[in-house]
Design an enzyme around this catalytic site. Structure first.
Site, mmCIF file in Angstrom:
data_model
loop_
_atom_site.group_PDB
_atom_site.id
_atom_site.type_symbol
_atom_site.label_atom_id
_atom_site.label_comp_id
_atom_site.label_asym_id
_atom_site.label_seq_id
_atom_site.Cartn_x
_atom_site.Cartn_y
_atom_site.Cartn_z
ATOM 1 N N HIS A 89 47.842 36.227 44.913
ATOM 2 C CA HIS A 89 47.491 34.859 44.150
ATOM 3 C C HIS A 89 47.756 33.789 45.479
ATOM 4 O O HIS A 89 48.829 33.723 46.048
ATOM 5 C CB HIS A 89 48.359 34.792 43.238
ATOM 6 C CG HIS A 89 48.562 33.417 42.472
ATOM 7 N ND1 HIS A 89 47.322 33.035 41.742
ATOM 8 C CD2 HIS A 89 49.041 32.205 42.289
ATOM 9 C CE1 HIS A 89 47.436 31.714 41.364
ATOM 10 N NE2 HIS A 89 48.423 31.273 41.625
ATOM 11 N N SER A 90 46.894 32.971 45.498
ATOM 12 C CA SER A 90 47.224 31.600 46.283
ATOM 13 C C SER A 90 47.171 32.131 47.680
ATOM 14 O O SER A 90 46.215 32.744 48.227
ATOM 15 C CB SER A 90 48.111 30.894 45.802
ATOM 16 O OG SER A 90 47.950 29.426 46.362
ATOM 17 N N MET A 91 48.256 31.737 48.553
ATOM 18 C CA MET A 91 48.192 32.173 49.948
ATOM 19 C C MET A 91 48.174 34.038 49.903
ATOM 20 O O MET A 91 47.706 34.416 50.754
ATOM 21 C CB MET A 91 49.403 31.964 50.476
ATOM 22 C CG MET A 91 49.808 32.492 51.994
ATOM 23 S SD MET A 91 51.230 31.999 52.541
ATOM 24 C CE MET A 91 52.356 33.064 52.070
ATOM 25 N N ALA A 93 46.525 35.780 48.009
ATOM 26 C CA ALA A 93 45.008 36.223 48.147
ATOM 27 C C ALA A 93 44.527 36.457 49.497
ATOM 28 O O ALA A 93 43.878 37.331 49.958
ATOM 29 C CB ALA A 93 44.116 35.408 47.443
ATOM 30 N N SER A 117 43.242 35.737 43.633
ATOM 31 C CA SER A 117 43.326 34.943 42.587
ATOM 32 C C SER A 117 43.871 33.364 43.220
ATOM 33 O O SER A 117 44.539 33.251 44.169
ATOM 34 C CB SER A 117 44.621 35.288 41.626
ATOM 35 O OG SER A 117 45.012 34.305 40.949
#
Length: 251
Positions: A89-91, A93, A117
């Site tokens: 998720h975010s970083m 990803a 994500s």
């Protein structure tokens, strides 16, 4: 599993596909507790503990996405002897994506699927949301994104612990660019919130450029941390996505 890098918040599901989850900037393995518990016992779900946070707080945080991915891939390689998938998720990803690339280069078995994500696909240009010049800009960005991390920063003691990690993570993000090389042969599910202030669904959909095996886009109600409110629905998407690949390859 390497006890330095991976955390399991529950019992080991020895017959299930293994899912490795990569936290967001400033986040720790504990940020995945709700999702991991929701996935059990359908998947054997673990989260990565990056250096510099919680029980690894005395270590220097990584300041390079690809370098961090190389370390994680080395720790994960022995566990690729059974089917597995990656969720970031975010970083996280970007770190998950780079970890998959390192594993491919090493000749390790590929993940069944990548779940990427809350992060647009990388380009050759710097992401303006990652170009934060000082602590004030970093804290403003974190508060804008919301989630439990933003609430925790109201505590001065927690803020003192969090800032070195946030600085390192945002330096890593600011330096990251689209990597060279061929697309992966791993299917991708790209996920995002419909009101995310820093990631548009079209940017998430560009992950299709990084795989030859198809990219599904799933949009959920909510902002950058839509996961906090859509845990059950995201867990179902992950389980279904893994099962779909298993059935396709006959595993």
């Amino acid at each position: 599993m390497d006890s330095l890098w991976f955390r399991r918040f529950g019992t080991e599901e020895s017959r299930a596909v293994r899912l490795i989850c990569f936290p967001h900037a400033g986040g720790s393995a504990a940020s995945y507790v709700p999702l991991l518990r929701c996935l059990s016992p359908r998947l054997d779900a673990l989260a990565v503990q990056y250096p510099g946070r919680q029980d690894r707080r005395r270590e220097q945080p990584a300041e390079d996405v690809a370098g961090l991915a190389r370390q994680i891939a080395a720790a994960l390689r022995p566990a690729t002897d059974r089917p597995y998938a990656l969720f970031g998720h975010s970083m996280g990803a970007l770190v998950a994506f780079e970890t998959a690339r390192v594993l491919r280069a090493s000749g390790a078995p590929a993940p069944l699927r990548l779940f990427l994500s809350g992060r647009g696909a990388p380009t050759g240009q710097p992401n303006p949301h990652d170009q934060l010049p000082d602590d004030a800009a970093i804290l403003a960005a974190v508060r804008r994104l919301g989630g439990t991390s933003a609430a925790a920063l109201a505590d001065p003691d927690l803020l003192e612990l969090a800032l070195p990690v946030l600085r390192a993570d945002y330096r890593a993000l600011a330096a990251y660019r689209r990597p060279p090389g061929e697309p992966l042969d791993t299917p991708v599910t790209a996920l995002t919130g419909d009101t995310d202030p820093v990631v548009a669904p079209a940017e998430v959909a560009r992950w299709r450029e990084f795989t030859r095996s198809g990219c599904e886009v799933r949009v959920f109600p909510g902002g950058h941390f839509y996961l906090d409110h859509c845990t059950d629905a995201v867990a179902d998407v992950v389980v279904d996505g893994v099962r779909e690949v298993q059935e396709a390859v006959g595993r």
